[in-house]
Design an enzyme around this catalytic site. Structure first.
Site, PDB file in Angstrom:
ATOM      1  N   GLY A  28       0.801  -1.240   0.046  1.00 48.85           N
ATOM      2  CA  GLY A  28       0.207  -0.131  -0.076  1.00 48.85           C
ATOM      3  C   GLY A  28       1.034   1.249   0.141  1.00 48.85           C
ATOM      4  N   GLY A  30      -0.005   5.353   1.065  1.00 44.32           N
ATOM      5  CA  GLY A  30      -0.666   6.394   1.518  1.00 44.32           C
ATOM      6  C   GLY A  30      -0.352   7.761   1.651  1.00 44.32           C
ATOM      7  CB  VAL A  35       2.367   0.151   4.062  1.00 46.15           C
ATOM      8  CG1 VAL A  35       2.283  -1.168   4.973  1.00 46.15           C
ATOM      9  CG2 VAL A  35       1.718   1.265   4.671  1.00 46.15           C
ATOM     10  CE  LYS A  48       1.611   3.639   7.236  1.00 47.02           C
ATOM     11  NZ  LYS A  48       0.259   4.478   7.198  1.00 47.02           N
ATOM     12  CG  ASP A 159      -6.024  11.612   8.545  1.00 42.17           C
ATOM     13  OD1 ASP A 159      -6.829  12.076   8.220  1.00 42.17           O
ATOM     14  OD2 ASP A 159      -5.133  11.280   8.042  1.00 42.17           O
TER      15      ASP A 159
END
Length: 264
Positions: A28, A30, A35, A48, A159
């Site tokens: 992933g 973001g 990640v 991450k 968030d």
């Protein structure tokens, strides 16, 4: 109230377990970083690697890291380790290679095999059955309550959104990315970057957008939007402002495969 047994992990080890942060290990990407999936001591972990942001405040990073280390709750993603290590790399400047110092910041957490909640929410509804949705809502509320009430000074997420609610093999929810909003917003480019992310803005209360005001209500507002999206889908959320309460309840009952009053 326990504390994470997270540890300092060398960048060399993280490079080894992610095949030097290769694309085939990436799971992933973001707003805060990329990640990667790795295996540490026989356990799948999510690695991450935070994006480089100009003007990152080291004190702010360590403050948020200390918050992460002290959090231990079944509905918050467990921090396994972290890396804060400088590297010297040749980088191009005005067309010439220059040896520059670059700080690498990496957070390692338990790997959540169920993915993120947003992947299960379509325009029309959530693809999960109501008992599962109820447990996701309940667990997210409990995790957020832990962050807000377990210490003298509450930990604000700031968030909270469907993509930051991760699910394990049994679809139990866990809150992720705690503190990263404040880390990004403390940089020179952070505020501009935050306000260009439309998904995040949808979850922000008007008092923050208008005046920058922060309180516990910030996260509660975001939580409310998550709950509406789980119950009625993305389109249901978009239309709920023009519906009466009775119309919204009717919409939710129509979309649900099971009666909502089972857990009321």
């Amino acid at each position: 109230m326990g504390e994470n047994s997270s540890r300092d992990i060398t960048l060399q080890l993280l490079e080894a377990i992610t095949n030097n942060f290769s694309e085939d290990r990436k799971v992933g990407s973001g707003e805060y970083g990329d990640v990667y999936r790795g295996v540490l001591d026989g356990e799948d972990i999510a690695v991450k690697k935070l994006h480089f942001l100009e003007g990152t405040d080291d004190r702010q990073f360590h403050y948020e890291l200390r918050n992460l280390i002290k959090v231990s709750h079944k509905n918050v993603v467990r921090l396994i380790g972290y890396c804060y290590e400088s590297r010297h790399k040749y980088m191009e400047h005005n067309g010439e290679p220059v040896l520059a110092k670059r700080m690498e910041r990496v957070l390692c957490s338990e790997y959540m095999h169920g993915g993120s909640l947003d992947k299960h929410i379509a325009d029309e509804s959530c693809g999960l059955d109501w008992p599962t949705c109820y447990e996701i809502i309940k667990g997210t509320c409990e995790g957020l309550n832990h962050l807000h009430t377990s210490w003298d000074k509450p930990i604000f997420h700031l968030d909270l959104k469907a993509s930051n609610i991760l699910l394990d093999n049994s679809m139990k929810p866990k809150i992720s990315d705690i503190g990263l909003f404040k880390l990004v917003s403390s940089t020179k480019t952070g505020i501009k970057e935050i306000f260009t992310r439309r998904q995040s803005i949808w979850y922000m209360p008007p008092e923050y957008i208008d005046m920058g005001f922060i309180s516990k209500k910030f996260d509660v507002f975001s939580l409310g939007i998550i709950i509406i999206k789980v119950m009625a889908g993305n389109l249901g959320y978009s239309n709920c402002g023009i519906m009466s309460p009775k119309e919204f309840i009717k919409l939710v009952r129509k979309k649900s495969s099971s009666p909502y009053h089972e857990h009321s």
